[in-house]
Motif scaffolding. Structure first.
Motif, PDB file in Angstrom:
ATOM      1  N   ASP A   3     116.751  -6.644 -17.235  1.00 50.60           N
ATOM      2  CA  ASP A   3     116.066  -5.367 -17.422  1.00 50.60           C
ATOM      3  C   ASP A   3     116.650  -4.598 -18.606  1.00 50.60           C
ATOM      4  O   ASP A   3     116.535  -3.392 -18.693  1.00 50.60           O
ATOM      5  CB  ASP A   3     116.129  -4.534 -16.143  1.00 50.60           C
ATOM      6  CG  ASP A   3     117.554  -4.194 -15.735  1.00 50.60           C
ATOM      7  OD1 ASP A   3     118.498  -4.732 -16.338  1.00 50.60           O
ATOM      8  OD2 ASP A   3     117.715  -3.397 -14.796  1.00 50.60           O
ATOM      9  N   ASP A   5     117.161  -2.877 -22.092  1.00 52.49           N
ATOM     10  CA  ASP A   5     116.295  -2.205 -23.052  1.00 52.49           C
ATOM     11  C   ASP A   5     117.142  -1.830 -24.272  1.00 52.49           C
ATOM     12  O   ASP A   5     118.365  -1.831 -24.206  1.00 52.49           O
ATOM     13  CB  ASP A   5     115.617  -0.971 -22.429  1.00 52.49           C
ATOM     14  CG  ASP A   5     116.607   0.093 -22.021  1.00 52.49           C
ATOM     15  OD1 ASP A   5     117.185   0.756 -22.914  1.00 52.49           O
ATOM     16  OD2 ASP A   5     116.817   0.265 -20.803  1.00 52.49           O
ATOM     17  N   GLY A  58     113.934  -5.386 -28.007  1.00 53.18           N
ATOM     18  CA  GLY A  58     113.040  -5.416 -26.859  1.00 53.18           C
ATOM     19  C   GLY A  58     112.303  -6.738 -26.813  1.00 53.18           C
ATOM     20  O   GLY A  58     112.363  -7.551 -27.742  1.00 53.18           O
ATOM     21  N   ASP A  59     111.633  -6.995 -25.714  1.00 52.69           N
ATOM     22  CA  ASP A  59     110.854  -8.230 -25.530  1.00 52.69           C
ATOM     23  C   ASP A  59     111.664  -9.493 -25.796  1.00 52.69           C
ATOM     24  O   ASP A  59     111.148 -10.471 -26.342  1.00 52.69           O
ATOM     25  CB  ASP A  59     109.598  -8.236 -26.409  1.00 52.69           C
ATOM     26  CG  ASP A  59     108.636  -7.117 -26.044  1.00 52.69           C
ATOM     27  OD1 ASP A  59     108.550  -6.783 -24.843  1.00 52.69           O
ATOM     28  OD2 ASP A  59     107.992  -6.569 -26.955  1.00 52.69           O
TER      29      ASP A  59
END
Length: 106
Positions: A3, A5, A58-59
């Motif tokens: 999770d 970020d 991100g991603d």
């Protein structure tokens, strides 16, 4: 999948997550050292990547920001600019991939 970020990574990378970053850098070094000119890989590691900054985009994507004028940092290295550029590009790709693996975000 983590999770993680970008903001959390930026806040924690040199505190709680420093050991993971060290492991990723070490793993990338070992992979590169086995496949490329070890003297050049060591020089890149010590003079360029030691001053680099990892960012999480991100991603599952990481980006390595290199110091200004990375080529100028390899004083005395007997390697052409083209070989240095190709090896450095490959090393950065390996490092970004290894950080993603260590942080379990791919």
């Amino acid at each position: 999948m983590s999770d993680l970020d970008p903001e959390t990574f930026d806040q924690r990378k040199y505190a709680e997550d420093f050991a993971k970053l060290q492991r990723a850098y070490k793993n990338a070094f070992e992979t590169m050292n086995d496949a490329y000119d070890s003297e050049l890989v060591h020089a890149i590691d010590q003079t360029i990547l030691a001053e680099s900054e990892p960012f999480y985009e991100g991603d599952g994507t990481f980006r390595i920001e290199l110091p200004e004028d990375p080529h100028d940092r390899l004083e005395g290295a007997l390697v052409g600019e083209e070989k240095l550029e190709a090896t450095l590009d490959r090393y950065v790709e390996e490092l970004e991939s290894e950080i993603a693996r260590v942080f379990n975000v791919r």
